[in-house]
Design a protein around this motif. Structure first.
Motif, mmCIF file in Angstrom:
data_model
loop_
_atom_site.group_PDB
_atom_site.id
_atom_site.type_symbol
_atom_site.label_atom_id
_atom_site.label_comp_id
_atom_site.label_asym_id
_atom_site.label_seq_id
_atom_site.Cartn_x
_atom_site.Cartn_y
_atom_site.Cartn_z
ATOM 1 N N SER A 206 52.848 68.260 24.314
ATOM 2 C CA SER A 206 52.174 68.922 23.286
ATOM 3 C C SER A 206 52.820 70.230 23.313
ATOM 4 C CB SER A 206 50.626 69.150 23.883
ATOM 5 O OG SER A 206 50.691 69.449 25.388
ATOM 6 N N PHE A 207 53.918 70.829 23.919
ATOM 7 C CA PHE A 207 54.689 71.986 23.911
ATOM 8 C C PHE A 207 55.530 71.740 22.686
ATOM 9 C CE2 PHE A 207 57.839 75.109 24.705
ATOM 10 C CZ PHE A 207 57.235 76.161 24.487
ATOM 11 N N VAL A 208 56.150 70.462 22.790
ATOM 12 C CA VAL A 208 57.052 70.144 21.681
ATOM 13 C C VAL A 208 56.443 69.811 20.229
ATOM 14 C CG1 VAL A 208 58.836 68.264 20.705
ATOM 15 C CG2 VAL A 208 58.597 69.159 23.234
ATOM 16 N N ILE A 209 55.341 69.115 20.435
ATOM 17 C CA ILE A 209 54.766 68.915 19.208
ATOM 18 C C ILE A 209 54.101 70.246 18.423
ATOM 19 C CG2 ILE A 209 52.628 67.837 18.164
ATOM 20 C CD1 ILE A 209 52.898 65.536 20.136
ATOM 21 N N PHE A 210 53.500 70.953 19.191
ATOM 22 C CA PHE A 210 53.019 72.405 18.420
ATOM 23 C C PHE A 210 54.283 73.239 18.080
ATOM 24 C CE2 PHE A 210 49.189 71.266 21.154
ATOM 25 C CZ PHE A 210 48.394 70.998 19.826
ATOM 26 N N GLY A 211 55.143 73.054 18.858
ATOM 27 C CA GLY A 211 56.320 73.818 18.532
ATOM 28 C C GLY A 211 56.959 73.442 17.125
#
Lengths: 496, 340
Positions: A206-211
């Protein structure tokens, strides 16, 4: 089955008659309909009072007036309001408004409620279960209009401010990632290690996606490119396979993926049908997707063709949903979208999708306020019902013979657990319409609830009667639906 | 069959052990006999959330009734506004203010300067009374109707349950509106309850919410009356009233109590809804629902006027719901505490 339902309907007629008569009596008893005219200072007071007496038939006795009203009902003549307007046209308009509110609220709360209920039963006593339980109890204990006022404040003002300049701060990204990680940590089952790995993976993902979302300024100009649609469609196909068969079942997986792929390819030549649709076109497209899915499933499913047809139809419809959702969000532009007054912007012009955005902006808050309360009941009830079936012998047998966990849960446990849940959902329809009375008032929707409350305060019996009749007919109709669903869900029930 | 019989017959006679009742156990407290009530109590106290809820609800009740009586201000006297009537309650010393302290007006003041703590406590008091009276009334009526219908069946059941069917379709708002208006014109109601009585509101809510519990009790009675011990009681010539009181009611007590708690928490929310539509507490008296609906316009300027009563409604309803959940587990351990 048919005769059973007809019989049930016939039984409800005396109840309907009794309750309408009682309500008519109560409404006329609620006060003096002439009180405001009696106190008026106008010189033609007597004439006005006589006119009102004539209009509301006040010279006749209450039973007589009731019978008169009843005679009009089959001809869709619901009497007149105090102002001399016909009730039926007002009622029709109000019905459409309320239906829009209630249907979306019910769909939202059923989908979320069932999903949360199943998951917290399967992961009983997990972090997710405790969180869901607490959330449900909190929703049970919230006064509807307190919640509605809060939603109005935060949703309409603060969130609208955000929507004019949408974006994600670093703190926001971290917070959302932590929430995502915690969710999966709670929802994944098994050993401590497995859960920790699941949670950590979800956190990083989710960190990657939101980033990425932030980096591409996606929130300012949302929409999916075709590869992203294809990824969602493939995920949907896999989920459909897992739901209707086992995820490893090639005979179901291949046609589902093909159906989803067909949906993605269709975007190349549907063009204007997607960009400028109307309701008939949407319906036709849904029909086409279903037929296509069933055909692919039947053709390629082999011995699992029944499951393959279901899964492929689901996958095709899901892909269609993703494509339409993409069109929908692409039509959005940053601005103060969320509205708190009325069901739509008056005199709105524009093509289909901008109009939908406007509808959605008006609808989201009231529907959310209604849905949260329905969600609590559905999720608790589904959980209890699922726990009962999950602990029964035939589920143990299904596990023992080596079926995939999703198949055991969805096909064996959930289908049986749905029987009592169906009753709750169909029965709650009537009470949700009544609950809409308050939501409509907070958000100034002129629906059935407004009609009802206004009729009550003005001692105007005919709009109240119209409201009651519609609600009662809805309840009777959904009781019949519940009976039909029983027979479908539980093969042992064969009513004649 | 015969094989089994012979095999049993061939077995050597077991060694006759002394009657266990006559043997004095070596350690007295290996297994302790517990009554049904004790078991239920123990199970309830194992439900942590329910116990915590009970303590919190107790504190709220204490605060609303005793705290309000001891508090230095009355809920109806306006006072000069200090600092625009902001709340002086300070629970988080490291954020702002002078640290932990109540201050003069812990919940602030409303726009005409009334002490909001006193007002909220008055509202909580009234809301609690309304909810408990309404819940009790609905439970009593529902239990009686359900018990009669389930026990006697036949035409009694038919008449009562058709009546419940009809009553279920009548909106609560209508009953509240009619009863609320009629108090002014019906002298009997006015004499018994007073013009703007909260008990009348409680009566209205109670009269509108007994229907669900009557169905539950009827269902319980329909199955309980077929049990062997009821048959035994009947064979002994026990009168019907005694069978209902001694044999059926105690066995149905679990679901009655659980449903009663749910009715109480529902009554709080119904009172709020009625107040919002102007059909709730009238006149100069207050309830939490009336506070929230009166001050919803003040949300932007004086948010505390909206927050405190709302939070109290949620605390009361939530704790009662959790207590109900704990009671359900205690009365019916099969239902939720299943091991997978």
């Amino acid at each position: 089955m048919f005769f059973f339902i007809v019989r049930r309907m016939l039984v409800s007629i005396p109840i309907l008659l009794a309750s309408t008569f009682l309500v008519f009596g109560l409404t006329t008893m609620a006060g003096d309909p002439l009180s405001d005219l009696r106190q008026s200072q106008s010189p033609n007071k007597e004439v006005q009072i006589a006119a009102m007496r004539d209009r509301l038939d006040l010279d006749k006795s209450v039973p007589e007036r009731y019978v008169n009203w009843l005679k009009g009902v089959p001809k869709l003549d619901f009497g007149k309001t105090r102002d001399g307007q016909e009730v039926w046209p007002i009622l029709k308009q109000a019905m459409i408004t309320t239906l829009r509110l209630v249907v979306l609220a019910v769909v939202l709360s059923v989908l979320i409620g069932l999903a949360v209920g199943i998951l917290s039963a399967v992961r009983q006593y997990s972090l997710f279960d405790y969180g869901a339980t607490f959330a449900a109890f909190l929703c049970f204990s919230l006064p509807v209009f307190w919640l509605a006022v809060l939603l109005k404040e935060f949703g309409a003002i603060k969130f609208n401010n955000y929507l004019t300049k949408p974006g994600l701060s670093t703190a926001g990204i971290i917070l959302l990632s932590v929430i995502g990680g915690l969710f999966f940590w709670g929802a994944v089952g098994g050993t401590w290690k497995r859960r920790a790995i699941g949670g950590a993976t979800a956190l990083v993902a989710s960190f990657v996606i939101f980033g990425l979302i932030d980096n591409k300024h996606w929130l300012r100009n949302p929409g999916f490119s075709r590869p992203v649609i294809a990824i969602f469609a493939a995920l949907g196909a896999i989920a459909a396979t897992a739901m209707f068969a086992a995820p490893s079942n090639r005979r179901v997986l291949v046609p589902s993926l093909l159906a989803a792929g067909g949906g993605v390819l269709s975007t190349y030549f549907l063009g204007d049908w997607l960009f400028r649709p109307d309701w008939t076109r949407l319906l036709l497209m849904a029909l086409m997707a279903t037929v296509f899915g069933i055909a692919v499933g039947l053709a390629l499913g082999g011995i699992d063709r029944a499951a393959a047809a279901r899964a492929s139809a689901f996958a095709a419809l899901f892909t269609g949903g993703v494509i339409l959702f993409d069109e929908f969000i692409s039509a959005w532009r940053p601005g103060r979208t969320i509205a708190t007054v009325g069901p739509q912007t008056p005199n709105l012009k524009g093509t289909f999708w901008p109009r939908m955005i406007d509808y959605a902006g008006h609808q989201i808050l009231p529907s959310l306020a209604l849905a949260l309360i329905g969600f609590a009941g559905y999720s608790r009830f589904t959980r209890a019902s699922m726990l009962e079936t999950l602990n029964s012998d035939y589920v143990r047998t299904a596990k023992a013979k080596g079926l995939a966990p999703t198949q055991v849960i969805m096909r064996h446990a959930f289908r049986t657990a749905l029987i009592p849940v169906t009753t709750l959902i169909t029965l709650s329809f009537g009470s949700i319409i009544e609950g809409a009375v308050i939501t409509e008032r907070v958000f100034a929707w002129k629906g059935m609830g407004t009609l009802f409350v206004k009729g009550l305060t003005d001692v105007d019996p005919y709009p109240v009667m119209g409201f009651l009749l519609i609600v009662s007919l809805t309840i009777i109709f959904f009781n019949a639906v519940a009976d039909i669903l029983y027979a479908y869900l539980d093969p042992r029930i064969r009513v004649v | 069959m015969s094989e089994i019989n012979t095999s049993i017959a061939q077995e050597p006679d077991p060694v006759v052990e002394p009657d266990p009742r006559l043997v004095v156990p070596e350690r007295e407290f290996t297994v302790k006999a517990r009554s049904q009530g004790e078991l239920i109590r123990r199970r309830f106290f194992q439900h942590k959330l329910a116990v915590i809820s009970m303590i919190i609800l107790g504190l709220v009740i204490l605060l609303a009734f005793v705290g309000a009586a001891l508090w230095k201000y009355s809920y109806s006297t306006p006072m000069p506004l200090t600092n625009r009537g902001r709340p002086t309650l300070d629970l988080i010393p490291w954020l702002d203010g002078d640290g932990l302290g109540l201050g003069n007006h812990p919940f602030g003041q409303d726009q005409i300067g009334r002490d909001y703590f006193a007002l909220t406590m008055r509202g909580a008091q009234r809301s609690l009374i309304i909810a408990f009276v309404a819940g009790l009334l609905a439970t009593v009526i529902g239990t009686i109707v359900g018990a009669l219908a389930g026990f006697y069946r036949g035409w009694v059941d038919n008449v009562l349950m058709r009546f419940v069917d009809v009553a279920l379709t009548i909106p609560l708002l209508l009953v509240a509106a009619v009863l609320g208006r009629r108090t002014q014109s019906l002298p009997i109601l006015k004499d018994v309850f007073g013009a703007n009585s909260i008990y009348l509101l409680a009566l209205t809510i109670g009269l509108a919410s007994w229907l669900s519990i009557s169905r539950v009790v009827r269902g319980e009675f329909l199955s309980l009356r077929e049990k062997e011990y009821v048959e035994a009681a009947r064979a002994l010539g026990t009168p019907n009233s005694r069978i209902i009181r001694r044999h059926l009611l105690p066995n149905a007590a679990g679901s009655i109590i659980v449903n009663a708690t749910l009715l109480v928490s529902a009554a709080i929310l119904i009172e709020t809804a009625l107040s919002y539509l102007g059909l709730g507490v009238r006149g100069s008296d207050w309830s939490l629902g009336k506070q929230v609906s009166e001050y919803q316009q003040a949300f932007k300027t004086r948010p505390w006027l909206f927050w405190y009563p709302g939070i109290f409604i949620i605390i009361i309803a939530l704790t009662i719901n959790f207590i109900g959940d704990g009671l359900r587990d205690a009365f019916d351990p099969k239902q939720t505490r299943v091991r997978q």
